[in-house]
Design a protein around this motif. Structure first.
Motif, PDB file in Angstrom:
ATOM      1  N   SER A  81       0.827  -1.203   0.000  1.00 52.77           N
ATOM      2  CA  SER A  81       0.000   0.000   0.000  1.00 52.77           C
ATOM      3  C   SER A  81       0.862   1.253   0.000  1.00 52.77           C
ATOM      4  O   SER A  81       2.059   1.218   0.302  1.00 52.77           O
ATOM      5  N   GLU A  82       0.234   2.368  -0.308  1.00 50.27           N
ATOM      6  CA  GLU A  82       0.927   3.662  -0.320  1.00 50.27           C
ATOM      7  C   GLU A  82       1.518   3.977   1.057  1.00 50.27           C
ATOM      8  O   GLU A  82       2.647   4.418   1.181  1.00 50.27           O
ATOM      9  N   ASP A  83       0.761   3.707   2.119  1.00 52.02           N
ATOM     10  CA  ASP A  83       1.254   3.962   3.478  1.00 52.02           C
ATOM     11  C   ASP A  83       2.470   3.095   3.801  1.00 52.02           C
ATOM     12  O   ASP A  83       3.410   3.559   4.446  1.00 52.02           O
ATOM     13  N   TYR A 118      13.923   3.743   6.308  1.00 50.09           N
ATOM     14  CA  TYR A 118      15.202   3.731   5.603  1.00 50.09           C
ATOM     15  C   TYR A 118      15.974   5.022   5.881  1.00 50.09           C
ATOM     16  O   TYR A 118      17.175   4.984   6.184  1.00 50.09           O
ATOM     17  N   GLN A 119      15.313   6.149   5.812  1.00 49.92           N
ATOM     18  CA  GLN A 119      15.979   7.431   6.072  1.00 49.92           C
ATOM     19  C   GLN A 119      16.488   7.504   7.510  1.00 49.92           C
ATOM     20  O   GLN A 119      17.604   7.972   7.752  1.00 49.92           O
ATOM     21  N   LEU A 133       4.698   1.947   1.771  1.00 45.51           N
ATOM     22  CA  LEU A 133       5.845   2.459   1.037  1.00 45.51           C
ATOM     23  C   LEU A 133       6.425   3.683   1.733  1.00 45.51           C
ATOM     24  O   LEU A 133       7.642   3.802   1.906  1.00 45.51           O
ATOM     25  N   GLU A 134       5.573   4.592   2.154  1.00 48.78           N
ATOM     26  CA  GLU A 134       6.043   5.789   2.853  1.00 48.78           C
ATOM     27  C   GLU A 134       6.680   5.426   4.196  1.00 48.78           C
ATOM     28  O   GLU A 134       7.705   5.990   4.576  1.00 48.78           O
ATOM     29  N   THR A 135       6.084   4.473   4.893  1.00 53.78           N
ATOM     30  CA  THR A 135       6.623   4.029   6.173  1.00 53.78           C
ATOM     31  C   THR A 135       7.992   3.389   5.986  1.00 53.78           C
ATOM     32  O   THR A 135       8.928   3.654   6.754  1.00 53.78           O
ATOM     33  N   HIS A 192      10.068   3.937   3.538  1.00 55.86           N
ATOM     34  CA  HIS A 192      11.012   4.989   3.144  1.00 55.86           C
ATOM     35  C   HIS A 192      11.476   5.772   4.369  1.00 55.86           C
ATOM     36  O   HIS A 192      12.672   6.071   4.508  1.00 55.86           O
ATOM     37  N   GLN A 193      10.561   6.095   5.260  1.00 55.56           N
ATOM     38  CA  GLN A 193      10.930   6.825   6.478  1.00 55.56           C
ATOM     39  C   GLN A 193      11.868   5.993   7.347  1.00 55.56           C
ATOM     40  O   GLN A 193      12.839   6.509   7.897  1.00 55.56           O
TER      41      GLN A 193
END
Length: 74
Positions: free
Chosen positions: A2-4, A13-14, A6-8, A10-11
């Motif tokens: 899901s979009e969430d 990873y950062q 993917l964003e989670t 990515h965060q």
């Protein structure tokens, strides 16, 4: 995924990248401190589970090479 998710991801990873950079800076500072205080590159390498070349590379960023020892360091 899901979009969430993917964003989670990515965060996360950062955040991990930032932690890794901070840990590398702390290790570089500790290597320099140990060297300045008279510990040999071989000893530092052994204590940090690195090769002597990696330790010398870390020191080289500060302008310290096998030919330009500082403060009488080994």
């Amino acid at each position: 995924m899901s979009e969430d998710a993917l964003e989670t991801a990515h965060q996360a990873y950062q955040t991990a990248q930032e932690a890794l950079h901070a840990a590398r800076r702390r290790l570089a500072d500790a290597i320099l401190d140990a060297y300045v205080n008279g510990e040999s590159v071989g000893q530092i390498a052994e204590r940090t589970c690195q090769s002597s070349i990696s330790v010398w590379n870390t020191l080289a960023v500060q302008g310290i090479t096998p030919r330009t020892h500082i403060n009488g360091s080994p």
